[in-house]
Design an enzyme around this catalytic site. Structure first.
Site, PDB file in Angstrom:
ATOM      1  N   HIS A  14       0.848  -1.188   0.000  1.00 32.90           N
ATOM      2  CA  HIS A  14       0.000   0.000   0.000  1.00 32.90           C
ATOM      3  C   HIS A  14       0.886   1.242   0.000  1.00 32.90           C
ATOM      4  CE1 HIS A  14      -3.665  -2.256   1.818  1.00 32.90           C
ATOM      5  NE2 HIS A  14      -3.692  -2.273   0.511  1.00 32.90           N
ATOM      6  N   GLY A  62      -2.044  -1.447  -8.648  1.00 29.09           N
ATOM      7  CA  GLY A  62      -3.084  -2.149  -7.900  1.00 29.09           C
ATOM      8  C   GLY A  62      -4.504  -1.713  -8.250  1.00 29.09           C
ATOM      9  N   ASP A  67      -3.541  -6.070  -8.560  1.00 32.61           N
ATOM     10  CA  ASP A  67      -3.851  -7.043  -7.502  1.00 32.61           C
ATOM     11  C   ASP A  67      -4.534  -8.266  -8.089  1.00 32.61           C
ATOM     12  OD1 ASP A  67      -2.903  -5.350  -5.426  1.00 32.61           O
ATOM     13  OD2 ASP A  67      -4.813  -4.286  -5.395  1.00 32.61           O
ATOM     14  N   ASP A  87      -1.320  -1.494   4.789  1.00 32.73           N
ATOM     15  CA  ASP A  87      -1.461  -0.358   5.690  1.00 32.73           C
ATOM     16  C   ASP A  87      -2.799  -0.505   6.412  1.00 32.73           C
ATOM     17  OD1 ASP A  87      -1.630   2.010   7.052  1.00 32.73           O
ATOM     18  OD2 ASP A  87      -1.769   3.271   5.270  1.00 32.73           O
ATOM     19  N   HIS A  94      -9.150  -0.270   0.276  1.00 30.26           N
ATOM     20  CA  HIS A  94      -8.076  -1.269   0.166  1.00 30.26           C
ATOM     21  C   HIS A  94      -8.469  -2.599   0.781  1.00 30.26           C
ATOM     22  CE1 HIS A  94      -5.003   1.179  -1.598  1.00 30.26           C
ATOM     23  NE2 HIS A  94      -5.049   2.068  -0.628  1.00 30.26           N
ATOM     24  N   ASP A  97      -9.011  -5.479  -1.641  1.00 30.33           N
ATOM     25  CA  ASP A  97      -7.776  -6.022  -2.207  1.00 30.33           C
ATOM     26  C   ASP A  97      -7.099  -6.977  -1.223  1.00 30.33           C
ATOM     27  OD1 ASP A  97      -8.236  -4.239  -4.296  1.00 30.33           O
ATOM     28  OD2 ASP A  97      -6.936  -2.700  -3.411  1.00 30.33           O
ATOM     29  N   ARG A 103      -7.141 -14.288   0.741  1.00 30.35           N
ATOM     30  CA  ARG A 103      -7.973 -15.488   0.548  1.00 30.35           C
ATOM     31  C   ARG A 103      -7.300 -16.447  -0.428  1.00 30.35           C
ATOM     32  NH1 ARG A 103     -11.343 -17.412  -3.124  1.00 30.35           N
ATOM     33  NH2 ARG A 103     -12.986 -18.792  -2.478  1.00 30.35           N
TER      34      ARG A 103
END
Length: 128
Positions: A14, A62, A67, A87, A94, A97, A103
């Site tokens: 981040h 991202g 991402d 962060d 965020h 993401d 996951r």
């Protein structure tokens, strides 16, 4: 004789963690040089500027899909470790993401570091 294939690690950070990622890469550049690296756009550009000898492929930024590109590589078995410096104080956008990438790392059982302390520990294991 089987051909040795270099494993691939993904680097994501981040905005407020990009300096920390660059410092991590500088500190561990010798170990990271043993791997192919992929990174989201800005993070990859900053790491390459600091460590131009690394074999790093920057993907999209991202927010522009980087991402998701890394997530797809994890799902295809092409990424073997994720270093995602999150962060925790950043705004909620965020959060999606973080959840998606964490996951996938969990589903595909790959090592994952969400902060520098864990990343240093994982890299220490890569030396063994």
């Amino acid at each position: 004789m089987a051909k040795l294939v270099r494993r691939t690690l993904a680097l994501v950070a981040h905005d407020l963690k990009k300096d920390e990622m660059v410092e991590f890469a500088r500190t561990h550049r010798t170990i990271l040089a043993r791997f192919n690296l992929v990174a989201t756009g800005t993070t990859g550009g900053r790491v390459l500027a600091a460590c131009p000898e690394l074999s790093l492929t920057p993907l999209k930024s991202g927010p522009l899909g980087g991402d998701q590109q890394i997530g797809a590589l994890i799902a295809e078995g092409q990424v073997h470790g994720l270093f995602f410096f999150v962060d925790p104080l950043s705004p909620l956008p965020h959060d999606v993401d973080v959840k998606a990438l964490t996951r996938l790392a969990l589903v595909y059982d790959i090592p994952m570091a969400l902060n520098a302390s864990t990343a240093h520990m994982i890299v220490g294991q890569l030396v063994d």
